[in-house]
Design a protein around this motif. Structure first.
Motif, mmCIF file in Angstrom:
data_model
loop_
_atom_site.group_PDB
_atom_site.id
_atom_site.type_symbol
_atom_site.label_atom_id
_atom_site.label_comp_id
_atom_site.label_asym_id
_atom_site.label_seq_id
_atom_site.Cartn_x
_atom_site.Cartn_y
_atom_site.Cartn_z
ATOM 1 N N ILE B 260 0.876 -1.178 0.000
ATOM 2 C CA ILE B 260 0.000 0.000 0.000
ATOM 3 C C ILE B 260 0.904 1.217 0.000
ATOM 4 O O ILE B 260 1.732 1.375 0.895
ATOM 5 C CB ILE B 260 -0.922 -0.004 1.228
ATOM 6 N N SER B 261 0.729 2.060 -1.012
ATOM 7 C CA SER B 261 1.718 3.108 -1.196
ATOM 8 C C SER B 261 1.473 4.337 -0.330
ATOM 9 O O SER B 261 0.338 4.693 -0.047
ATOM 10 C CB SER B 261 1.747 3.523 -2.662
ATOM 11 N N PHE B 262 2.565 4.955 0.094
ATOM 12 C CA PHE B 262 2.619 6.303 0.669
ATOM 13 C C PHE B 262 1.981 6.513 2.046
ATOM 14 O O PHE B 262 2.152 7.570 2.627
ATOM 15 C CB PHE B 262 2.042 7.340 -0.298
ATOM 16 N N ALA B 302 -11.908 3.258 -2.491
ATOM 17 C CA ALA B 302 -11.471 2.264 -3.475
ATOM 18 C C ALA B 302 -12.611 1.355 -3.897
ATOM 19 O O ALA B 302 -12.715 0.958 -5.048
ATOM 20 C CB ALA B 302 -10.313 1.439 -2.910
ATOM 21 N N ARG B 303 -13.479 1.013 -2.939
ATOM 22 C CA ARG B 303 -14.514 0.057 -3.344
ATOM 23 C C ARG B 303 -15.837 0.710 -3.740
ATOM 24 O O ARG B 303 -16.710 0.043 -4.282
ATOM 25 C CB ARG B 303 -14.740 -0.994 -2.253
ATOM 26 N N THR B 304 -15.991 2.020 -3.516
ATOM 27 C CA THR B 304 -17.265 2.636 -3.877
ATOM 28 C C THR B 304 -17.172 3.617 -5.038
ATOM 29 O O THR B 304 -18.157 3.844 -5.731
ATOM 30 C CB THR B 304 -17.876 3.381 -2.680
ATOM 31 N N ALA B 305 -15.997 4.190 -5.268
ATOM 32 C CA ALA B 305 -15.894 5.269 -6.254
ATOM 33 C C ALA B 305 -16.381 4.837 -7.628
ATOM 34 O O ALA B 305 -17.134 5.557 -8.285
ATOM 35 C CB ALA B 305 -14.459 5.778 -6.330
ATOM 36 N N PHE B 306 -15.954 3.645 -8.065
ATOM 37 C CA PHE B 306 -16.360 3.180 -9.392
ATOM 38 C C PHE B 306 -17.125 1.866 -9.283
ATOM 39 O O PHE B 306 -16.981 0.981 -10.101
ATOM 40 C CB PHE B 306 -15.127 3.018 -10.292
ATOM 41 N N ALA B 307 -17.909 1.719 -8.195
ATOM 42 C CA ALA B 307 -18.626 0.481 -7.952
ATOM 43 C C ALA B 307 -19.474 0.147 -9.162
ATOM 44 O O ALA B 307 -20.029 1.060 -9.800
ATOM 45 C CB ALA B 307 -19.499 0.616 -6.706
ATOM 46 N N PRO B 308 -19.641 -1.093 -9.535
ATOM 47 C CA PRO B 308 -19.153 -2.274 -8.819
ATOM 48 C C PRO B 308 -17.669 -2.604 -9.075
ATOM 49 O O PRO B 308 -17.159 -3.524 -8.455
ATOM 50 C CB PRO B 308 -20.047 -3.386 -9.358
ATOM 51 N N THR B 309 -16.994 -1.872 -9.972
ATOM 52 C CA THR B 309 -15.573 -2.151 -10.187
ATOM 53 C C THR B 309 -14.775 -1.598 -9.003
ATOM 54 O O THR B 309 -15.010 -0.478 -8.566
ATOM 55 C CB THR B 309 -15.062 -1.463 -11.471
ATOM 56 N N GLU B 310 -13.846 -2.420 -8.523
ATOM 57 C CA GLU B 310 -13.042 -1.948 -7.410
ATOM 58 C C GLU B 310 -11.693 -1.488 -7.929
ATOM 59 O O GLU B 310 -11.108 -2.125 -8.796
ATOM 60 C CB GLU B 310 -12.834 -3.097 -6.427
ATOM 61 N N VAL B 316 -5.763 4.875 -4.725
ATOM 62 C CA VAL B 316 -6.390 5.940 -3.945
ATOM 63 C C VAL B 316 -5.373 6.634 -3.036
ATOM 64 O O VAL B 316 -5.282 7.859 -2.992
ATOM 65 C CB VAL B 316 -7.556 5.382 -3.100
ATOM 66 N N THR B 317 -4.572 5.823 -2.299
ATOM 67 C CA THR B 317 -3.618 6.443 -1.380
ATOM 68 C C THR B 317 -2.616 7.294 -2.154
ATOM 69 O O THR B 317 -2.187 8.334 -1.672
ATOM 70 C CB THR B 317 -2.867 5.389 -0.546
ATOM 71 N N SER B 318 -2.240 6.845 -3.368
ATOM 72 C CA SER B 318 -1.281 7.626 -4.158
ATOM 73 C C SER B 318 -1.832 9.007 -4.477
ATOM 74 O O SER B 318 -1.140 10.008 -4.324
ATOM 75 C CB SER B 318 -0.951 6.911 -5.463
ATOM 76 N N VAL B 319 -3.096 9.036 -4.911
ATOM 77 C CA VAL B 319 -3.685 10.311 -5.296
ATOM 78 C C VAL B 319 -3.674 11.287 -4.119
ATOM 79 O O VAL B 319 -3.341 12.456 -4.254
ATOM 80 C CB VAL B 319 -5.135 10.114 -5.803
ATOM 81 N N PHE B 320 -4.020 10.777 -2.933
ATOM 82 C CA PHE B 320 -4.107 11.672 -1.779
ATOM 83 C C PHE B 320 -2.754 11.961 -1.140
ATOM 84 O O PHE B 320 -2.502 13.063 -0.667
ATOM 85 C CB PHE B 320 -5.042 11.084 -0.713
ATOM 86 N N LEU B 321 -1.894 10.958 -1.088
ATOM 87 C CA LEU B 321 -0.700 11.098 -0.250
ATOM 88 C C LEU B 321 0.592 11.395 -1.013
ATOM 89 O O LEU B 321 1.516 11.965 -0.447
ATOM 90 C CB LEU B 321 -0.521 9.838 0.616
ATOM 91 N N ALA B 322 0.649 11.037 -2.299
ATOM 92 C CA ALA B 322 1.864 11.346 -3.054
ATOM 93 C C ALA B 322 2.164 12.854 -3.065
ATOM 94 O O ALA B 322 3.322 13.241 -2.920
ATOM 95 C CB ALA B 322 1.794 10.781 -4.467
ATOM 96 N N PRO B 323 1.122 13.708 -3.198
ATOM 97 C CA PRO B 323 1.417 15.150 -3.121
ATOM 98 C C PRO B 323 2.087 15.549 -1.809
ATOM 99 O O PRO B 323 2.946 16.427 -1.790
ATOM 100 C CB PRO B 323 0.027 15.797 -3.240
ATOM 101 N N VAL B 324 1.702 14.883 -0.699
ATOM 102 C CA VAL B 324 2.339 15.177 0.591
ATOM 103 C C VAL B 324 3.832 14.860 0.510
ATOM 104 O O VAL B 324 4.679 15.616 0.992
ATOM 105 C CB VAL B 324 1.687 14.347 1.728
ATOM 106 N N VAL B 325 4.158 13.739 -0.144
ATOM 107 C CA VAL B 325 5.558 13.340 -0.271
ATOM 108 C C VAL B 325 6.321 14.335 -1.135
ATOM 109 O O VAL B 325 7.444 14.724 -0.812
ATOM 110 C CB VAL B 325 5.657 11.912 -0.855
#
Lengths: 263, 338
Positions: B260-262, B302-310, B316-325
């Protein structure tokens, strides 16, 4: 010898390369011993060996009458405190918190400060005159203030021996005087044995009880400031042109007499 | 001093509330939306209803896993940052997660190919061995490259190599069990069962409690090795403790949820900014809670944004946390210049 520190036939260096041979020093409680010598002569190497940053190559270090080889880190921490030239970069720590790390050997499992610890920290802060900056971020204060904080940190560690590596370097005149005043006070009032290296020879007569001069790869001369700070000795230690040592010395003793009146 | 304590209290209170709220949100949202009242009902009295089965056998283990493993990841990152004396370290960017992943994949392919079923514990052990090997590699590199940004680049490269080999192994493995590996190798909490949750919780809780117990020497270590030694810290021992604890924590995460990244790199920094301290006594529980909340939130997305596709949690963590890095890297540059 009961208290204080004794170096016996100490050989120091890095790994296999020897920097200094046959170091023999006795530092008694209440005494300030200054270590002088050219850049790279091995002053820091000796001090680093005492605080175990470097492995000693040969000889022994006797701390409060006990051979250091038989002491655990926790025991040494209660006997020897230090201020080294290495800069520390603590994150998000106030000056108070940095000073309080000196109480580490005395605090409990999780490191919370008792009232007694806080008292010791506050005493040390007042002694170095850092009351105004205790809530400031350590990384945002000036070098001179950092040095005060590091000295307060060593003081509240409450040890009988202090090892100081160039505590006055890179400070302005007033800071130098303030720092030395505190060191002198620790020795004379708290009976601490102090071993410090110093480049500013003009301050040596004002603080030192004993001076150790390093030249080549050994201790070249030991004695009172008057005995060590002579033209000939300076010429040998600092590899100066013959005759220049005398010139320096005459001025040096004048200046240091003035300084002695201020300390 | 008192204003600090108040700040810690407020932070912890806010985080606990957020955790509870996200817990119920996580239970409620999904392919079938369930109301809070129904969640409470079926938690208290697990009936045989369809709804209760979804909640208890699918969503609950997944949510507990996100909480426990997210917390573990962020504590692991915090320990690595202290070990390397640097805020841009974490199990993912140093390649430790990917090496753990490689070892889990290899042991799965090897053992499943021989018809041996793999227990959760074996997966953790495989991941732990991978973590330790990657850690050793990074430490060897750290002695050569003093520059932390460069070390991170090396770590990312190690990660790429391990991921590539994992991909290779997974693609050419023929067992049907391994098909699931593909999802896992990108990082996902889906399909985690109660037994795995139990095993990981036990390991993580013990490791985090150990970390908390060692708060004092860890705090001393933050002043640099030399001063820590002068305070009476046994440097060799604390180094080993830091390596073992951070590896166990990140290995457990990777064994069950993949890399799990970042989270490991960014959460400790967010906590430092929120709490305005780096003290382990506050930071260890803070990082655990913060990591748990952020991972839980990201898993819900991750499981609801494009449900039923996960989508994978790492996306998800990359999108939110990579900018912090990125912010961290830039901010550090300025410090070293000044």
């Amino acid at each position: 010898m009961d208290k204080g520190i004794r170096l016996e036939d100490l050989k120091v260096g890095y790994g296999t390369s020897i920097v200094l041979n046959n170091v023999n020093i006795d530092i008694l409680p209440g005494e300030i011993v200054c270590l002088i010598g050219a850049n790279g002569a091995g002053k820091s190497t000796v001090l680093k060996t005492i605080v175990r940053q470097l492995k000693k190559l040969e000889g022994s270090i006797i701390i409060d009458g006990v051979n250091e080889a038989n002491l655990r880190e926790e025991d040494v921490a209660k006997s020897v405190s230090m201020v080294m030239t290495e800069r520390i970069h603590p994150e998000l720590m106030t000056c108070f918190e940095v000073v309080a790390t000196g109480r580490y050997p005395y605090t409990g499992r999780l490191g919370f400060l008792s009232d007694e610890d806080k008292e010791a920290v506050n005493y040390a802060i007042d002694l170095v005159g850092a009351r105004k900056i205790i809530d400031k971020d350590f990384s945002k204060i000036s070098d001179g203030q950092k040095q005060r904080i590091m000295l307060a940190r060593a003081i509240c560690q409450d040890t009988g021996i202090m090892v100081l590596d160039e505590p006055t370097s890179f400070l302005d005149l007033q800071y130098k005087l303030d720092i030395l005043k505190v060191i002198k006070k620790m020795a004379k009032e708290k009976n601490v044995a102090v071993l410090m290296s110093i480049h500013e020879l003009e301050f040596v007569p004002a603080v030192a009880d004993k001076v150790i001069g390093i030249a080549g790869d050994e201790v070249y001369v030991t004695g009172s400031p008057e005995e060590v700070l002579t033209g000939a000795n300076l010429e040998t230690m600092y590899k100066m042109t013959p005759g220049t040592g005398e010139i320096i010395c005459s001025g040096l003793w004048n200046y240091s007499t003035s300084i002695r009146r201020l300390l | 001093m008192d204003s600090n304590k108040k700040r810690y209290k407020v932070c912890f209170l806010v985080m606990i509330c957020a955790l509870v709220i996200f817990f119920f949100v996580g239970m409620g949202v999904g392919s079938a939306d369930i109301s809070v009242v129904d969640i409470s009902k079926s938690l208290i009295n697990p009936g045989d209803v369809y709804m209760g089965r979804i909640l208890l056998s699918i969503r609950l283990p997944r949510i507990i896993a996100a909480i426990v493993l997210g917390g573990a990841l962020s504590v692991s990152g915090y320990l690595l940052q202290i070990f390397f004396g640097n805020p841009i370290a974490g199990p993912y960017v140093l390649g430790i997660s990917s090496a753990a992943k490689l070892f889990v994949a290899l042991s799965m392919v090897f053992l499943l190919g021989r018809g041996v079923m793999i227990s959760s514990l074996v997966m953790v052990i495989a991941a732990f061995i991978g973590s330790i090997i990657a850690m050793a590699a990074v430490m060897a590199l750290a002695q050569k490259v003093r520059n932390m940004s460069l070390l991170v680049v090396c770590g990312v490269m190690i990660g790429y190599i391990c991921s590539a080999i994992t991909e290779f192994v997974v693609t050419f493995a023929d067992d049907t069990n391994i098909v699931n590996l593909h999802n896992w190798s990108l990082g996902s909490f889906s399909g985690i069962n109660m037994e795995q949750v139990l095993v990981s919780s036990v390991i993580v809780i013990i490791a985090v409690i150990c970390t908390f117990i060692f708060s004092k020497p860890i705090g001393a270590f933050q002043l640099g090795e030399n001063y820590a030694r002068n305070m009476g810290v046994n440097i060799k021992r604390i180094r080993i403790i830091l390596i073992l604890l951070s590896s166990i924590l990140s290995a457990t995460v990777t064994a069950f949820a993949g890399p799990i990244s970042f989270v490991g790199i960014a959460v400790p920094h967010i906590m430092r900014m929120a709490m305005k301290t780096a003290k382990p006594v506050v930071m260890v529980p803070g990082c655990f809670l913060g990591g748990a909340i952020i991972t839980l939130l990201c898993d819900c997305i991750a499981r609801t944004a494009f449900a039923p596709t996960e989508i994978s949690i790492s996306a998800v963590t990359s999108v939110f946390l990579a900018p912090v890095v990125i912010y961290l890297l830039v901010a550090r540059r300025e410090v070293s210049r000044g």
